[in-house]
Scaffold this motif. Sequence first.
Motif, PDB file in Angstrom:
ATOM      1  N   TYR A   1       0.840  -1.189   0.000  1.00 34.22           N
ATOM      2  CA  TYR A   1       0.000   0.000   0.000  1.00 34.22           C
ATOM      3  C   TYR A   1       0.877   1.241   0.000  1.00 34.22           C
ATOM      4  N   ASN A   2       0.368   2.309  -0.625  1.00 36.43           N
ATOM      5  CA  ASN A   2       1.017   3.601  -0.544  1.00 36.43           C
ATOM      6  C   ASN A   2       0.989   4.076   0.903  1.00 36.43           C
ATOM      7  N   PRO A   3       2.080   4.674   1.422  1.00 33.21           N
ATOM      8  CA  PRO A   3       2.094   5.092   2.829  1.00 33.21           C
ATOM      9  C   PRO A   3       0.947   6.014   3.212  1.00 33.21           C
ATOM     10  N   GLY A   4       0.450   6.809   2.279  1.00 36.55           N
ATOM     11  CA  GLY A   4      -0.652   7.707   2.592  1.00 36.55           C
ATOM     12  C   GLY A   4      -1.946   6.995   2.934  1.00 36.55           C
ATOM     13  N   LEU A   5      -2.069   5.726   2.524  1.00 36.53           N
ATOM     14  CA  LEU A   5      -3.289   4.960   2.793  1.00 36.53           C
ATOM     15  C   LEU A   5      -3.304   4.331   4.180  1.00 36.53           C
ATOM     16  N   ILE A   6      -2.146   4.090   4.750  1.00 34.04           N
ATOM     17  CA  ILE A   6      -2.049   3.323   5.984  1.00 34.04           C
ATOM     18  C   ILE A   6      -2.909   3.882   7.119  1.00 34.04           C
ATOM     19  N   PRO A   7      -2.870   5.179   7.413  1.00 31.79           N
ATOM     20  CA  PRO A   7      -3.705   5.675   8.521  1.00 31.79           C
ATOM     21  C   PRO A   7      -5.199   5.460   8.291  1.00 31.79           C
ATOM     22  N   LYS A   8      -5.607   5.313   7.041  1.00 32.08           N
ATOM     23  CA  LYS A   8      -7.033   5.167   6.716  1.00 32.08           C
ATOM     24  C   LYS A   8      -7.514   3.724   6.814  1.00 32.08           C
ATOM     25  N   ILE A   9      -6.616   2.766   6.616  1.00 28.36           N
ATOM     26  CA  ILE A   9      -7.068   1.374   6.522  1.00 28.36           C
ATOM     27  C   ILE A   9      -6.574   0.478   7.653  1.00 28.36           C
TER      28      ILE A   9
ATOM     29  N   THR B   1      -5.739  -0.914  11.515  1.00 27.19           N
ATOM     30  CA  THR B   1      -6.302  -0.960  12.862  1.00 27.19           C
ATOM     31  C   THR B   1      -5.171  -1.198  13.851  1.00 27.19           C
ATOM     32  N   VAL B   2      -5.101  -0.389  14.897  1.00 25.31           N
ATOM     33  CA  VAL B   2      -4.063  -0.527  15.912  1.00 25.31           C
ATOM     34  C   VAL B   2      -4.689  -1.083  17.187  1.00 25.31           C
ATOM     35  N   ILE B   3      -4.106  -2.159  17.710  1.00 30.25           N
ATOM     36  CA  ILE B   3      -4.620  -2.792  18.914  1.00 30.25           C
ATOM     37  C   ILE B   3      -3.658  -2.521  20.065  1.00 30.25           C
ATOM     38  N   GLN B   4      -4.148  -1.795  21.053  1.00 28.65           N
ATOM     39  CA  GLN B   4      -3.382  -1.460  22.258  1.00 28.65           C
ATOM     40  C   GLN B   4      -2.014  -0.852  21.925  1.00 28.65           C
ATOM     41  N   GLU B   5      -1.960  -0.045  20.879  1.00 36.58           N
ATOM     42  CA  GLU B   5      -0.754   0.678  20.473  1.00 36.58           C
ATOM     43  C   GLU B   5       0.424  -0.247  20.163  1.00 36.58           C
ATOM     44  N   GLU B   6       0.162  -1.520  19.945  1.00 33.99           N
ATOM     45  CA  GLU B   6       1.246  -2.486  19.749  1.00 33.99           C
ATOM     46  C   GLU B   6       1.128  -3.222  18.422  1.00 33.99           C
ATOM     47  N   LEU B   7      -0.064  -3.667  18.125  1.00 36.30           N
ATOM     48  CA  LEU B   7      -0.303  -4.522  16.965  1.00 36.30           C
ATOM     49  C   LEU B   7      -1.026  -3.744  15.880  1.00 36.30           C
ATOM     50  N   ILE B   8      -0.455  -3.724  14.680  1.00 35.61           N
ATOM     51  CA  ILE B   8      -1.064  -3.018  13.547  1.00 35.61           C
ATOM     52  C   ILE B   8      -1.538  -4.042  12.536  1.00 35.61           C
ATOM     53  N   LEU B   9      -2.852  -4.076  12.288  1.00 43.96           N
ATOM     54  CA  LEU B   9      -3.454  -5.013  11.343  1.00 43.96           C
ATOM     55  C   LEU B   9      -4.232  -4.240  10.289  1.00 43.96           C
ATOM     56  N   ILE B  10      -4.375  -4.867   9.126  1.00 44.98           N
ATOM     57  CA  ILE B  10      -5.201  -4.315   8.073  1.00 44.98           C
ATOM     58  C   ILE B  10      -6.346  -5.288   7.834  1.00 44.98           C
ATOM     59  N   PRO B  11      -7.569  -4.973   8.306  1.00 43.06           N
ATOM     60  CA  PRO B  11      -8.723  -5.866   8.065  1.00 43.06           C
ATOM     61  C   PRO B  11      -9.005  -5.979   6.569  1.00 43.06           C
ATOM     62  N   ARG B  12      -9.390  -7.172   6.143  1.00 45.08           N
ATOM     63  CA  ARG B  12      -9.710  -7.418   4.735  1.00 45.08           C
ATOM     64  C   ARG B  12     -11.110  -8.024   4.643  1.00 45.08           C
ATOM     65  N   GLY B  13     -11.763  -7.754   3.536  1.00 47.21           N
ATOM     66  CA  GLY B  13     -13.068  -8.383   3.294  1.00 47.21           C
ATOM     67  C   GLY B  13     -14.173  -7.852   4.187  1.00 47.21           C
TER      68      GLY B  13
END
Length: 278
Positions: free
Chosen positions: A256-264, A266-278
Amino acid sequence: MNISIKYPAVKALQELGLYYIFSTQKASENFHYQSLPATNLCLSVYKANTISTQLSRTENHCFIQAGSKVHSRLWGFHKKPFDVVVEGEMDQVSVIIQAGGLRRFTRIPYAELMPETDVMGILFGRLGSELTARLFSTDRLADRVQLLDQFLLNALQDSNGQHPIDRFLLHLGAQSPYSRVVSLAATENKDTSTLYRHFKQYVGQSPKEYLKVVRFRKALRALQQKNYLSLTHLAHDLGYYDQSHFIRDFTLFADYNPGLIPKIATVIQEELILIPRG
């Protein structure tokens, strides 16, 4: 899916940067997500699931379905997003191990552990199987954390002083030039090829690959926290020559383009960064 992150209460484990992720899902649920490249390892134990993977230069997929027996896997470094599909019931306990930390529990090379489906048994023998049974005999996370703390503290191997790889990791930074690798090798009275081999064995990546992921995670964190003036400023702060170079490298890791990351993301407890799909 319900995901909770907990931290050890034991100082020796805290100093290793360990933490635990507990993930559960009901039989009626499905969850599809992507995790992004990181510098840590993930030792996961599944109560009753079947795990299948598609791993190649072009594919990086994991499928988790309801099953009938315990599995334990070591998930390692990825150069691309790790695409995970969870179908139905799941109870997963994961120990996140920071770079180089696996060496404190075993001398088995990283590459030999990656394909195994009973990593707990290989690492800890009968005691590993007993721990798994005890973990899944309770649903209380506090009890599970205590069991993990006690077990891992007992499993810690004597470091016999700081290992060259530990010192190497302390010296490395996102902007570290190759000369530091050569310099440290000389300090440790080792040739560069030996240091590279040990780094690959205990960390799971070459120093160059590791540094690229370190820089990617710094960029990811800055993007998620919106801690930058512009992509150009962020690129320069990270040591890139220009914004286009930064975007190209970031997209190779994230898809992904870096500009998209904040929009898509999900951060869990400031530790885990996931991108939900579907």
